[in-house]
Scaffold this active site. Structure first.
Site, PDB file in Angstrom:
ATOM      1  N   ASP A   1      -9.555 -32.582 -12.163  1.00 26.07           N
ATOM      2  CA  ASP A   1      -9.985 -33.964 -12.302  1.00 26.07           C
ATOM      3  C   ASP A   1     -10.556 -34.225 -13.692  1.00 26.07           C
ATOM      4  OD1 ASP A   1      -9.360 -34.765  -9.692  1.00 26.07           O
ATOM      5  OD2 ASP A   1     -11.159 -33.775  -8.952  1.00 26.07           O
TER       6      ASP A   1
ATOM      7  N   ASP B   1      -9.852 -32.617 -16.531  1.00 27.14           N
ATOM      8  CA  ASP B   1      -8.778 -32.650 -17.508  1.00 27.14           C
ATOM      9  C   ASP B   1      -7.967 -33.934 -17.385  1.00 27.14           C
ATOM     10  OD1 ASP B   1      -9.573 -30.236 -18.466  1.00 27.14           O
ATOM     11  OD2 ASP B   1      -8.070 -29.074 -17.399  1.00 27.14           O
TER      12      ASP B   1
ATOM     13  N   GLU C   1     -26.328 -35.910  -1.471  1.00 22.08           N
ATOM     14  CA  GLU C   1     -25.135 -35.623  -0.664  1.00 22.08           C
ATOM     15  C   GLU C   1     -25.279 -34.322   0.120  1.00 22.08           C
ATOM     16  OE1 GLU C   1     -20.493 -34.283  -1.214  1.00 22.08           O
ATOM     17  OE2 GLU C   1     -21.417 -35.481  -2.787  1.00 22.08           O
TER      18      GLU C   1
ATOM     19  N   SER D   1      -9.023 -39.476   0.944  1.00 18.75           N
ATOM     20  CA  SER D   1      -9.879 -39.050  -0.158  1.00 18.75           C
ATOM     21  C   SER D   1     -11.007 -40.052  -0.328  1.00 18.75           C
ATOM     22  CB  SER D   1      -9.096 -38.949  -1.467  1.00 18.75           C
ATOM     23  OG  SER D   1      -9.983 -38.650  -2.532  1.00 18.75           O
ATOM     24  N   ALA D   2     -12.220 -39.520  -0.497  1.00 19.45           N
ATOM     25  CA  ALA D   2     -13.344 -40.402  -0.822  1.00 19.45           C
ATOM     26  C   ALA D   2     -13.227 -40.892  -2.259  1.00 19.45           C
ATOM     27  CB  ALA D   2     -14.671 -39.686  -0.616  1.00 19.45           C
TER      28      ALA D   2
ATOM     29  N   ASP E   1     -10.390 -28.867   3.416  1.00 18.70           N
ATOM     30  CA  ASP E   1     -10.856 -27.700   2.680  1.00 18.70           C
ATOM     31  C   ASP E   1     -12.369 -27.662   2.531  1.00 18.70           C
ATOM     32  OD1 ASP E   1      -9.735 -29.825   0.544  1.00 18.70           O
ATOM     33  OD2 ASP E   1     -11.510 -28.848  -0.259  1.00 18.70           O
TER      34      ASP E   1
END
Length: 316
Positions: A75, A77, A104, A172-173, A258
């Protein structure tokens, strides 16, 4: 077995018996804590067939090949490869992470107590992205330059789902889920572009993430729709979308993630059978038991998508 290869001949002839053999120890890349429960779920899933099935997955690292220095570098890069990204943006984004990430991962705050902090984090990060004035062309160039590798077998999985009309929800958040430092680019537009360039964007594939709003000049001017963050990343945010209509009668789900929080992606909709597959990409010795308490089946290390593909083949 070479874990970097997924053999079509194996998955094409997969049956309930081959699935049971795999989870009973036949596949060294799988770990199962509660074997009787997993066997029962596989039997119900195969009996239900493809017409009763849908798939929920996160994008990274589930889809992406895990043997990278760290996903955060992917992310990061992706941001740095565009000339319009300033050092000021990188510095401010990191400052947001340093401030909000402790909220979080807090073990004392409830989800409800964390939510205002996550919303504030996402809003402030979105403002920074808007200030970059990126165009659609910029986003496409970022994806091409990064060349994110996909897990072996992802193409076969998506092809099987499309052939059997099995809906796939890619979640995806889109900001800073999990341990990544700078996941500001994981919005719907980036994910769609990744899938499009990899020829994985099929009619039965649905992407739920924070979506950019572009002006007439094709430059980002904001974000539209409700903010999706780590505390609300579940199916309740899609109940008014086309996807929810596709799965209303599909009571079996394969959920793949994951991170431990990914197990909540199916919250909000009732399922008869949910088989959760956790991809444990690193720190196996430390995280194995934690992940095994949350996910039904663990895929370890750099293994490909053989197991999910075998399930799809076996459901007919």
């Amino acid at each position: 077995m070479d874990s970097s290869q997924t053999s079509p001949s194996v998955t094409a002839v997969a049956t309930l018996e081959t699935l049971l053999q795999a989870v009973r120890g036949g596949d060294p890349h799988l770990y199962v804590r509660d074997l009787p429960a997993v066997e029962a779920k596989l039997k119900r899933m195969v009996d239900g067939g493809a017409k009763n099935l849908h798939v929920i997955t996160v994008t990274f690292l589930t889809f992406s090949f895990p043997l990278l220095p760290s996903l955060e570098h992917v992310d990061f890069d992706m941001t740095l490869t565009n000339s319009k990204v300033s050092q000021e943006f990188i510095t401010k984004t990191k400052a947001l992470y340093d401030h909000y990430y402790p909220f979080e991962i807090s073990q004392t705050l409830t989800r409800a107590e964390k939510t205002p902090y996550m919303v504030e984090w996402w809003e402030r990060a979105h403002d920074l992205i808007v200030d970059l004035k990126l165009s659609r062309r910029d986003l496409a160039e970022m994806v091409r330059e990064v060349r994110i590798p996909l897990r072996p077998g992802v193409n076969e999985m998506m092809a099987q789902c499309e052939k059997k009309s099995v809906p796939v929800l890619v979640f995806s958040a889109g900001l800073a889920a999990g341990e990544s430092l700078l996941k500001v680019n994981r919005g719907a537009d980036i994910i769609l572009e990744i899938l499009r360039q990899a020829s994985l964007l099929t009619p039965h594939t649905h992407v739920v993430a924070n979506k950019m709003d572009f002006g007439a000049d094709d430059v980002i001017r904001g974000f539209k729709g409700p903010i999706i963050h780590v505390c609300n990343k579940n199916e309740t945010v899609v109940e008014h979308l086309e996807y929810s209509g596709e799965i209303v009668d599909r009571k079996n789900v394969i959920l793949m993630g994951d991170s431990l929080g990914d197990i909540d992606m199916s919250a909000g909709l009732v399922h008869d059978t949910q088989l959760s597959i956790g991809f444990l990409n690193y720190d196996k010795d430390v995280l194995l038991e934690k992940y095994a308490k949350v996910f039904d089946v663990l895929v370890l290390g750099d293994a490909g998508m053989d197991f999910p593909n075998s399930i799809l083949a076996a459901v007919g």
